[in-house]
Design a protein around this motif. Structure first.
Motif, PDB file in Angstrom:
ATOM      1  N   GLY A 264      -2.065   3.291  -8.113  1.00 19.45           N
ATOM      2  CA  GLY A 264      -2.563   3.939  -6.907  1.00 19.45           C
ATOM      3  C   GLY A 264      -1.687   3.705  -5.715  1.00 19.45           C
ATOM      4  O   GLY A 264      -0.930   2.734  -5.644  1.00 19.45           O
ATOM      5  N   GLU A 272      -6.327   7.243  -0.188  1.00 15.64           N
ATOM      6  CA  GLU A 272      -5.980   6.539  -1.415  1.00 15.64           C
ATOM      7  C   GLU A 272      -5.921   7.532  -2.559  1.00 15.64           C
ATOM      8  O   GLU A 272      -6.828   8.342  -2.746  1.00 15.64           O
ATOM      9  CB  GLU A 272      -7.037   5.479  -1.730  1.00 15.64           C
ATOM     10  N   SER A 274      -5.138   7.678  -6.741  1.00 20.17           N
ATOM     11  CA  SER A 274      -4.878   6.807  -7.886  1.00 20.17           C
ATOM     12  C   SER A 274      -5.011   7.573  -9.177  1.00 20.17           C
ATOM     13  O   SER A 274      -5.785   8.534  -9.285  1.00 20.17           O
ATOM     14  CB  SER A 274      -5.822   5.609  -7.876  1.00 20.17           C
TER      15      SER A 274
END
Lengths: 548, 324
Positions: A264, A272, A274
């Motif tokens: 990630g 974020e 991932s």
């Protein structure tokens, strides 16, 4: 740079004036207009000086003036500097950034954290960015001491500054942590141990190995690398490999074993992304799984991409009194050419808002959350979603705290909301157990594909001083939630009206004991509305939320 | 909860068989012989499960690994019992022959399936719904488990194989003698032994196994082959003994499997002609041919690469000489 005499107005240049240096040293303390203690030695340029066409100072004049100047008075100089800084932006250019004291840490790591410092254009900005960079460097956990020194630039280039970063690396890169934590979803305690190696490879990274064991329910072994400011990007790179066993036998008759890894990128500004590849194995050691759960058992491969956006402007996660928080999480599973991968799309939204009440440290908290998961691909309406990814409601998490999606509904047991399926009785035991018919049928909770929940919470201090000091306060709440399956065989046809009609509602009040490690609540819950299949109990319930 | 009746959870089917798993097929055949209405459904994600086939009857569940297998479960649930009312001597025979089928014949079949080069068959039976790479991982794991079960390792492979084939041949001989020209093995009526033997023979006849010594052994006993062919149309064909519940569509994972109706797939026709029989010699020849061709291609490539470099070097040297 304009060459003109100055009287304290317009643009000013801070430059090297002969042998006098202008230096400011700070150790991570925030800079404001009244600061004086942090400045050790300040010298100011003279108010009147002649400047050449190309901006060079006439050194001789300045020297004479300096020697006559009785102003080696640090507080007065500091005040002068502060005044100047608060009046006007002082244009400056960072000429060079020097890094000293690194033994095995790669310089690129520090340079990545000093990008903003390099790009500073005014004195104020330089000071601010230096403070932030210092905090970031300390936050890596790799250095014992970190000092940023802002110096005047070379003599021939006035209006520049040199920044020197001196660091001292930690002698002991290892750190360990052992703790006993409570996992509210499975109502058990787990023993966690973590070992961290910082800066093993010199990239400022943190390598950690974690083991987590909970008697008969959860055990996890994972290792990960956190690489901050990966390759000049603003984001940290996190990779993690995990082996996890989770036991849901009591609620849904299955036990899952996951082996996988994830990769990630986390941006400090709330984003974020991932990628996760996990081999999931679901098995039923009880041999009592219901018809629906038995169709879920076996081996599955999850290859998914997830994007999370988080904003948290509340003043505190454990006891928010003002601000808001929002999170949106989107996951697409089935990334890959193989059509036999698990395929679904999942979206989750949550919003919290806190309003201070003004008396007794009180606050009014609102929250609502929703989530939906749908399979995709040909014939997707007849496929059922994997049970590990569905939404479950109920349990011992409190309503406030971190944003975890539509999962908390006080008063209801763990996984106690939603459709159930009757467990089957293994034939070999059924015969021998004469009382089997009298015992109530055990059920498996199946969770839902669409879940919506909301709550209102009023909290305020108790009128006893000693309780106030410890932070113990009381709160009253009302919460509602519902979840429903959308796809798969056996699904009942649903409608919005039906969905709204079957909302579960509960309310109550209780005491909150916030501690450093977790938030403990003792609540009395009263169930206002539930469906016949739900497992809920009116009465006292204990909730636990950890800040992670 | 809707009453689903009797549900049999099997591995998926292939090659004209309603289920391609040699362990699930006898249970299917037994229920067909007994004329009980049931719904086959498919569990496609559990290749390494040792509890399949699973019988769900109302709120009771029975596993293939229970005592007596599915036959025992059905007997205890009082659904059907093909073995009741047999005289003692017949019962003794039944138990003895069933033991032979379930140990000698089933071990030999495991050997042929897993330890000969029959990966495609294995994949189709067990792993057709699993994505790469977990299908490879599970295949490897199961292969190891079968080796352990049969007590085979690289040193004793040849002798263990010979032993297994000897026992299988003896088993076929015994069954052939027992059957003679009768319709069924025991007492002239279908019993669990018929289900076990038929399950085994159907699998052997339909699955495209390569170099199967078992198949050759079986073909030596004409009466067994004829018996199986006779029963095949009745059991795997369109016979509907009692009221058949409407076919339920099970949760459809991607991958190939036969239809989920209890009627089974249409007829015993194979999708292709009689499988090509390849002898050991053929396989060796093909392997050698493959290596030969690879070697040829590599030689050509090497020649091109190195011959090419020589030419370039000459050119450079000439230029360098001129420049100097």
């Amino acid at each position: 740079m304009g060459a003109r005499p100055d009287e304290g107005g317009g643009e000013e240049q801070v430059g090297d004036i002969g042998k006098d240096e202008w230096r400011e040293e700070e150790d991570g303390r925030p800079l404001d207009a009244e600061k004086g203690a942090g400045v050790e030695q300040v010298d100011m340029e003279k108010e009147q000086r002649d400047l050449d066409e190309d901006g060079d100072d006439i050194i001789d004049d300045d020297d004479e003036e300096d020697e006559e100047d009785p102003l080696w008075d640090a507080p007065k100089l500091a005040k002068k500097l502060s005044d100047k800084l608060s009046r006007e932006p002082i244009k400056i250019r960072v000429h060079d950034v020097q890094i000293r004291g690194t033994v095995k840490t790669k310089e690129s790591v520090l340079e990545a954290q000093l990008q903003e410092v390099k790009r500073a254009e005014t004195m104020q900005e330089l000071l601010q960015e230096s403070v932030k960079a210092n905090a970031r460097l300390r936050g890596l956990g790799v250095f014992e001491k970190c000092t940023i020194t802002i110096d005047a630039g070379p003599e021939e280039l006035p209006g520049t500054a040199n920044v020197t970063v001196e660091v001292e690396e930690t002698k002991r890169p290892f750190s360990g942590d052992v703790g006993v934590f409570s996992k509210p979803e499975t109502k058990t305690w787990t023993l966690d141990g973590t070992v961290k190696w910082r800066n093993l490879l010199g990239y400022g990274e943190t390598i950690d190995a974690t083991g987590c064991y909970g008697w008969d329910t959860t055990s996890e072994l994972s290792a990960g690398v956190n690489y901050p400011r990966f390759h000049g990007l603003q984001s940290s790179l996190i990779s993690r490999a995990t082996i996890l066993t989770q036991d849901w036998q009591k609620y849904s008759s299955y036990r899952e074993r996951l082996k996988g890894f994830s990769l990630g990128l986390i941006n400090e500004d709330n984003h974020e992304v991932s990628y996760n590849l996990t081999w999931r194995e679901l098995e039923d050691p009880t041999r009592q799984a219901s018809h629906a759960i038995r169709r879920q058992l076996g081996h599955h491969l999850l290859s998914s991409l997830k994007y999370t956006f988080k904003v948290d402007e509340r003043d505190s996660a454990m006891r928010p009194t003002r601000g808001y928080a929002f999170t949106s999480s989107s996951q697409l599973a089935g990334i890959g050419p193989d059509e036999k991968l698990l395929r679904f799309a999942r979206q989750e939204l949550e919003l919290r808002y806190a309003v201070p009440l003004g008396f007794l440290n009180g606050a009014l908290n609102f929250g609502c959350a929703g989530g939906i998961i749908m399979p995709w691909g040909p014939n997707f309406l007849s496929k059922s979603t994997p049970i590990s990814d569905r939404y479950f409601m109920g349990g011992h998490t409190s309503l406030l705290g971190n944003l975890k999606g539509p999962s908390a509904l006080l008063g209801f047991r763990t996984r106690g909301v939603g459709p159930n399926a009757a467990r089957l009785i293994p034939q070999t035991t059924g015969q021998t157990d004469a009382s089997a018919e009298e015992r109530p049928r055990m059920v498996d909770t199946l969770g839902g594909d669409l879940a919506v929940s909301g709550f209102v919470d009023v909290s305020m201090d108790l009128p006893f001083r000693i309780l106030r000091e410890w932070g113990i306060h009381m709160h009253g709440f009302a919460c509602a939630g519902n979840l429903v399956p959308l796809t798969g065989e056996d699904r009942a046809s649903w409608s919005w009206k039906g969905f709204l009609d079957t909302f579960r509602v509960s309310c109550g009040a209780g005491l909150v004991f916030p501690t450093k490690l977790f938030r403990l609540e003792v609540n009395y819950c009263y169930i206002l509305r539930k469906q016949e299949q739900d497992r809920a109990k009116r009465g006292i319930q204990v909730s636990l939320t950890s800040p992670h | 909860m809707a009453d689903r009746g009797l549900v049999l959870l099997l591995r998926s089917g292939a090659w004209g068989l309603p289920t391609a798993c040699p362990v699930c097929l006898p249970a299917y055949v037994y229920l067909k012989l007994a004329g009980v209405a049931f719904t086959p459904q498919y569990a496609t994600f559990q290749p390494d499960s040792d509890v399949l086939p699973v019988l769900e009857y109302g709120d009771v569940v029975g596993y293939g690994s229970d005592s007596g297998g599915i036959v025992g479960v059905l007997r205890r649930e009082k659904v059907c019992d093909l073995d009741e009312g047999l005289p003692e001597s017949a019962k003794a025979d039944l138990n003895a022959y069933t033991a032979v089928v379930n140990s000698w014949l089933s071990d030999a079949l495991l050997h042929d399936l897993w330890l000969k080069e029959n990966e495609s068959v294995v994949t189709q039976v067990y792993l057709s719904s699993l994505p790469w790479p977990i299908n490879k991982a599970i295949d490897w794991k199961q292969r190891r488990a079968v080796q352990k079960h049969l007590g085979i390792n690289t040193e004793n492979l040849a002798e263990r194989s010979a032993e297994l084939y000897r026992k299988a041949a003896a088993a076929y001989e015994a069954l052939s003698v027992r059957l003679q020209d009768q319709d069924f093995f025991i007492a002239g009526k279908p019993t669990s032994l018929d289900a076990a033997v038929l399950g085994h023979i159907f699998f052997l006849q339909h699955a495209p196994l390569e170099l199967s010594v078992l198949k050759e052994e079986l073909s030596k006993h004409r009466n067994l082959v004829v018996y199986a062919e006779k029963m095949e149309s009745k059991l795997l064909g369109d016979s509907a003994p009692t009221v058949v519940p409407p076919p339920k569509s099970s949760s459809p994972p991607p991958g190939s499997y036969a239809s989920s109706s209890s009627k089974g797939t249409a007829g015993p026709n194979n999708t292709k002609a009689t499988p090509k029989k390849r002898t050991e010699k053929d396989k060796l020849f093909r392997k050698r041919a493959k290596y030969f061709i690879i070697a040829q291609v590599a030689a050509v490539l090497l020649y091109v690469v190195f011959a090419g470099i020589e030419v370039e070097d000459d050119g450079l040297e000439e230029d360098g000489g001129v420049d100097d």
